[in-house]
Design an enzyme around this catalytic site. Structure first.
Site, PDB file in Angstrom:
ATOM      1  N   HIS A  85      -0.460   9.782  -5.493  1.00 35.05           N
ATOM      2  CA  HIS A  85       1.342   9.123  -4.864  1.00 35.05           C
ATOM      3  C   HIS A  85       1.716   9.395  -6.292  1.00 35.05           C
ATOM      4  O   HIS A  85       2.628   9.021  -6.955  1.00 35.05           O
ATOM      5  CB  HIS A  85       1.096   7.692  -4.508  1.00 35.05           C
ATOM      6  CG  HIS A  85       0.273   6.706  -4.702  1.00 35.05           C
ATOM      7  ND1 HIS A  85      -0.898   6.911  -5.083  1.00 35.05           N
ATOM      8  CD2 HIS A  85       1.087   6.356  -6.081  1.00 35.05           C
ATOM      9  CE1 HIS A  85      -1.100   5.430  -5.354  1.00 35.05           C
ATOM     10  NE2 HIS A  85       0.042   5.028  -6.174  1.00 35.05           N
ATOM     11  N   ASP A 131      -4.913   9.831   0.090  1.00 33.69           N
ATOM     12  CA  ASP A 131      -4.386  10.147  -1.417  1.00 33.69           C
ATOM     13  C   ASP A 131      -5.012  10.486  -2.559  1.00 33.69           C
ATOM     14  O   ASP A 131      -5.519   9.330  -3.342  1.00 33.69           O
ATOM     15  CB  ASP A 131      -3.984   7.749  -1.522  1.00 33.69           C
ATOM     16  CG  ASP A 131      -2.922   7.719  -2.587  1.00 33.69           C
ATOM     17  OD1 ASP A 131      -2.872   9.069  -3.593  1.00 33.69           O
ATOM     18  OD2 ASP A 131      -2.979   7.089  -2.629  1.00 33.69           O
ATOM     19  N   SER A 226      -2.495   3.163 -10.856  1.00 37.73           N
ATOM     20  CA  SER A 226      -2.961   3.464  -9.273  1.00 37.73           C
ATOM     21  C   SER A 226      -3.551   4.902 -10.037  1.00 37.73           C
ATOM     22  O   SER A 226      -3.800   5.133 -11.221  1.00 37.73           O
ATOM     23  CB  SER A 226      -1.301   3.921  -9.150  1.00 37.73           C
ATOM     24  OG  SER A 226      -1.391   3.238  -8.279  1.00 37.73           O
TER      25      SER A 226
END
Length: 277
Positions: A85, A131, A226
């Site tokens: 992402h 992911d 992230s």
């Protein structure tokens, strides 16, 4: 079910932090120590005082300035492992990788991104799965330096619950993702994994290809973390997770969800081997 938030600054927050052009730095070999006098941070309990050779800062250029938006880990002479992402909607020419520094605004070495590989089965609906992504850079990383190096990926054995792990990143130090405030200096948090069953009971629909970790309220991953590394310590530290998502408000006593690296070793090897062939 609790609402979730991807921990990606670029996708989740519109504010852009200032940047100072990095110059080369030299630091000692990695050592992780907790400083008891440091204030509690959202994404960690303490500042990291010595380099983390595999830690990278993904940065995007906007209005002539570079800004940190995600983390990642060096896994080969030209590859970084991060979250899908983070880069799915990004153009490679707009991002770069900075390595060999504790301060994302200064120091280190900047590398141009020349390719990205988002997992072909990555999706965010009806749940976030697969992911994971790899980024190829140029020039190759200078792995002969003490402050730049790869992280061991380990084998296919699954990490269970109650395992001590460490998160490092430049994620926000405020719990509200809408008002993210990035620290200049790298942060670290020592906490423990929980079982996938417990993670589901706490409001997340995780798959066997994910791993969860949980700290006390006030500590946990947040916006800007992230793609960053979850490490299992030992004589040879091992990358076991990639920061993926968590609750909409950070560090509220709910789990952080990571992509489980051991589930994707064949994919990682395939991409690296094809790129370097």
């Amino acid at each position: 079910m609790f609402s979730i938030k991807l921990f990606c600054l670029y996708l989740c927050v519109t504010a852009v932090a200032a940047w100072i052009a990095p110059a080369e730095t030299t630091t000692d070999a990695v050592r992780f120590e907790k400083t008891a006098t440091e204030p509690t941070r959202i994404n960690g309990g303490h500042l990291v005082n010595e380099t983390v050779p595999f830690q990278i800062s993904l940065q995007v250029q906007r209005r002539g300035r570079w800004s940190h938006f995600c983390g990642g880990s060096i896994v080969s002479a030209q590859h970084v492992l991060t979250a899908a992402h983070c880069v799915e909607k990004m153009k490679v020419e707009n991002i770069s990788v900075v390595v060999g520094t504790l301060n994302w605004k200064s120091g280190g070495l900047r590398h141009r991104v020349v390719a990205k590989h988002v997992h072909p089965q990555y999706t965010m609906s009806p749940r976030i799965i697969n992911d994971i992504a790899l980024i190829k850079v140029t020039p190759p990383f200078r792995l002969n330096r003490a402050d730049v190096g790869t992280i061991h990926l380990g084998g296919a054995d699954r990490v269970g619950e109650k395992v001590s792990v460490r998160l490092t990143g430049w994620g926000s130090t405020t719990p509200a993702t809408a008002s993210a405030s990035l620290p200049d200096h790298l942060q670290a948090l020592h906490y423990s994994t929980i079982s996938n069953e417990e993670c589901n009971q706490k409001g997340f629909r995780v798959t066997r290809n994910e791993i969860c970790a949980l700290a006390t309220q006030g500590q946990g991953a947040c916006v800007g973390d992230s793609g960053g590394p979850l490490i299992m310590a030992g004589s040879r530290p091992q990358l076991v997770g990639i920061v993926s998502y968590g609750s909409a408000t950070c560090a509220q006593g709910r789990p952080d969800v990571y992509t489980r690296v051991s589930s994707f070793l064949p994919y990682i090897s395939k991409v690296i081997n094809q790129d370097l062939a």
